[in-house]
Design a protein around this motif. Structure first.
Motif, PDB file in Angstrom:
ATOM      1  N   LEU A   2     -10.253   0.835 -16.777  1.00  0.00           N
ATOM      2  CA  LEU A   2      -9.344   0.142 -16.353  1.00  0.00           C
ATOM      3  C   LEU A   2      -8.376   0.831 -15.654  1.00  0.00           C
ATOM      4  N   ASP A   3      -8.130   2.336 -16.005  1.00  0.00           N
ATOM      5  CA  ASP A   3      -7.135   2.994 -14.794  1.00  0.00           C
ATOM      6  C   ASP A   3      -7.854   3.328 -13.848  1.00  0.00           C
ATOM      7  N   ILE A   4      -8.886   3.537 -13.596  1.00  0.00           N
ATOM      8  CA  ILE A   4      -9.413   3.896 -12.307  1.00  0.00           C
ATOM      9  C   ILE A   4      -9.434   2.589 -11.356  1.00  0.00           C
ATOM     10  N   ALA A   5      -9.883   1.290 -11.854  1.00  0.00           N
ATOM     11  CA  ALA A   5     -10.006   0.109 -11.307  1.00  0.00           C
ATOM     12  C   ALA A   5      -8.479  -0.253 -10.588  1.00  0.00           C
ATOM     13  N   ALA A   6      -7.625  -0.097 -11.727  1.00  0.00           N
ATOM     14  CA  ALA A   6      -5.950  -0.531 -11.174  1.00  0.00           C
ATOM     15  C   ALA A   6      -5.692   0.543 -10.131  1.00  0.00           C
ATOM     16  N   ASP A   7      -5.977   1.773 -10.092  1.00  0.00           N
ATOM     17  CA  ASP A   7      -5.447   2.576  -9.306  1.00  0.00           C
ATOM     18  C   ASP A   7      -5.977   2.273  -7.698  1.00  0.00           C
ATOM     19  N   LEU A   8      -7.411   1.946  -7.753  1.00  0.00           N
ATOM     20  CA  LEU A   8      -8.061   1.618  -6.596  1.00  0.00           C
ATOM     21  C   LEU A   8      -7.455   0.238  -6.041  1.00  0.00           C
ATOM     22  N   GLN A  25      -4.147   0.463  -4.360  1.00  0.00           N
ATOM     23  CA  GLN A  25      -4.213   1.065  -3.068  1.00  0.00           C
ATOM     24  C   GLN A  25      -4.552  -0.088  -2.072  1.00  0.00           C
ATOM     25  N   TYR A  26      -5.510  -0.880  -2.532  1.00  0.00           N
ATOM     26  CA  TYR A  26      -6.104  -1.956  -1.739  1.00  0.00           C
ATOM     27  C   TYR A  26      -5.098  -3.062  -1.578  1.00  0.00           C
ATOM     28  N   ARG A  27      -4.148  -3.477  -2.276  1.00  0.00           N
ATOM     29  CA  ARG A  27      -3.049  -4.107  -1.999  1.00  0.00           C
ATOM     30  C   ARG A  27      -1.937  -3.340  -1.183  1.00  0.00           C
ATOM     31  N   VAL A  28      -1.602  -1.993  -1.261  1.00  0.00           N
ATOM     32  CA  VAL A  28      -0.896  -1.516  -0.301  1.00  0.00           C
ATOM     33  C   VAL A  28      -1.524  -1.580   1.051  1.00  0.00           C
ATOM     34  N   PRO A  46       3.821  -1.062  -3.661  1.00  0.00           N
ATOM     35  CA  PRO A  46       2.567  -0.418  -4.877  1.00  0.00           C
ATOM     36  C   PRO A  46       3.433  -0.910  -6.081  1.00  0.00           C
ATOM     37  N   ASP A  47       2.617  -1.059  -7.041  1.00  0.00           N
ATOM     38  CA  ASP A  47       3.069  -1.360  -8.473  1.00  0.00           C
ATOM     39  C   ASP A  47       1.816  -1.182  -9.267  1.00  0.00           C
ATOM     40  N   TYR A  48       1.437   0.211  -9.612  1.00  0.00           N
ATOM     41  CA  TYR A  48       0.409   0.472 -10.377  1.00  0.00           C
ATOM     42  C   TYR A  48       0.347  -0.333 -11.816  1.00  0.00           C
ATOM     43  N   GLU A  49       1.671  -0.429 -12.548  1.00  0.00           N
ATOM     44  CA  GLU A  49       1.794  -0.916 -13.788  1.00  0.00           C
ATOM     45  C   GLU A  49       1.360  -2.469 -13.715  1.00  0.00           C
ATOM     46  N   LYS A  50       1.716  -3.339 -12.822  1.00  0.00           N
ATOM     47  CA  LYS A  50       1.462  -4.810 -12.663  1.00  0.00           C
ATOM     48  C   LYS A  50       0.151  -4.788 -12.324  1.00  0.00           C
ATOM     49  N   CYS A  51      -0.531  -4.039 -11.425  1.00  0.00           N
ATOM     50  CA  CYS A  51      -1.682  -3.869 -11.050  1.00  0.00           C
ATOM     51  C   CYS A  51      -2.752  -3.441 -12.212  1.00  0.00           C
ATOM     52  N   LYS A  52      -2.384  -2.929 -12.903  1.00  0.00           N
ATOM     53  CA  LYS A  52      -3.071  -2.499 -14.410  1.00  0.00           C
ATOM     54  C   LYS A  52      -3.272  -3.558 -15.252  1.00  0.00           C
ATOM     55  N   GLN A  53      -2.165  -4.375 -15.578  1.00  0.00           N
ATOM     56  CA  GLN A  53      -1.863  -5.654 -16.314  1.00  0.00           C
ATOM     57  C   GLN A  53      -2.752  -6.665 -15.768  1.00  0.00           C
ATOM     58  N   ASP A  88     -12.102  -9.461  -3.443  1.00  0.00           N
ATOM     59  CA  ASP A  88     -11.503  -8.153  -3.035  1.00  0.00           C
ATOM     60  C   ASP A  88     -12.461  -6.973  -2.580  1.00  0.00           C
ATOM     61  N   LEU A  89     -12.424  -6.207  -1.736  1.00  0.00           N
ATOM     62  CA  LEU A  89     -13.332  -5.186  -1.360  1.00  0.00           C
ATOM     63  C   LEU A  89     -12.734  -4.174  -0.551  1.00  0.00           C
ATOM     64  N   PHE A  90     -12.716  -2.908  -1.132  1.00  0.00           N
ATOM     65  CA  PHE A  90     -11.883  -1.815  -0.944  1.00  0.00           C
ATOM     66  C   PHE A  90     -12.762  -0.481  -0.984  1.00  0.00           C
ATOM     67  N   VAL A  91     -12.711   0.393   0.030  1.00  0.00           N
ATOM     68  CA  VAL A  91     -13.077   1.609   0.092  1.00  0.00           C
ATOM     69  C   VAL A  91     -11.943   2.661   0.504  1.00  0.00           C
ATOM     70  N   HIS A  92     -11.740   3.490  -0.319  1.00  0.00           N
ATOM     71  CA  HIS A  92     -10.689   4.665  -0.161  1.00  0.00           C
ATOM     72  C   HIS A  92     -11.057   5.155   1.252  1.00  0.00           C
ATOM     73  N   PRO A  93      -9.901   5.499   2.183  1.00  0.00           N
ATOM     74  CA  PRO A  93     -10.102   6.028   3.569  1.00  0.00           C
ATOM     75  C   PRO A  93     -10.807   7.168   3.652  1.00  0.00           C
ATOM     76  N   ASP A  94     -10.820   8.179   2.798  1.00  0.00           N
ATOM     77  CA  ASP A  94     -11.496   9.255   2.804  1.00  0.00           C
ATOM     78  C   ASP A  94     -13.224   9.103   2.806  1.00  0.00           C
ATOM     79  N   TYR A  95     -13.476   7.735   2.398  1.00  0.00           N
ATOM     80  CA  TYR A  95     -15.087   7.448   2.372  1.00  0.00           C
ATOM     81  C   TYR A  95     -15.435   6.299   3.191  1.00  0.00           C
ATOM     82  N   ARG A  96     -14.607   6.194   4.068  1.00  0.00           N
ATOM     83  CA  ARG A  96     -15.098   4.877   4.915  1.00  0.00           C
ATOM     84  C   ARG A  96     -16.024   5.335   5.971  1.00  0.00           C
ATOM     85  N   GLY A  97     -16.884   4.582   6.417  1.00  0.00           N
ATOM     86  CA  GLY A  97     -17.848   4.783   7.613  1.00  0.00           C
ATOM     87  C   GLY A  97     -18.919   5.257   7.109  1.00  0.00           C
TER      88      GLY A  97
END
Length: 148
Positions: A13-19, A22-25, A31-38, A83-92
């Motif tokens: 849950l914590d990992i998925a909510a954090d990603l 970031q996707y929503r941002v 950003p609203d980590y707690e709302k995303c987590k819920q 929803d599909l998201f890859v952190h910017p550090d890992y794109r390409g």
């Protein structure tokens, strides 16, 4: 690049909510980590979505979230690649393609007829990626939203 893909559970849950936050941002939301987590917790607990997380060298690098739909013409289940998201550090590095391939495999595993998705017209990366992954542009339909 070595990676592995894992179907998310409440343990993730914590990992998925954090990603997801970031996707929503990325899509210009506050950003609203707690709302995303819920939100993610509700989707997983109620089995309303399926999330696959991709890890590179043990670090979460992205995710895809799928929702169940039904196709009116095929009279079969299909999955909305919402929803599909890859952190910017890992794109390409092909991680988006790997997540899409895992989503296609999920269609096989669940007897679904396919995937559908929608993306912004300004999403240059996605609008190049999806046709490369076998998606066909549907120029026949307009998508509308009604918000309460």
């Amino acid at each position: 690049m070595d990676f592995n893909i894992k179907k998310a559970t409440l343990e993730d849950l914590d990992i998925a909510a954090d990603l997801f936050n970031q996707y929503r941002v990325f899509y210009r939301q506050q950003p609203d980590y707690e709302k995303c987590k819920q939100f993610i917790q509700d989707r997983l607990t109620q089995e309303q979505s399926h999330i696959f997380l991709i890890y590179v060298e043990g670090k979460a690098a992205g995710f895809v979230q799928l929702y169940e739909l039904y196709h009116y013409a095929k009279l079969e289940k299909q999955w909305l690649l919402s929803d599909l998201f890859v952190h910017p550090d890992y794109r390409g590095k092909g991680l988006s393609i790997a997540l899409i391939d895992r989503s296609k495999q999920w269609c096989d595993e669940t007897g679904a007829c396919g995937l559908m998705l929608e993306t912004e017209k300004t999403n240059d990366i996605g609008n190049k990626l999806y046709p490369r992954c076998g998606f066909e542009y549907d120029g026949l339909h307009n998508y509308y939203h009604w918000w309460k």
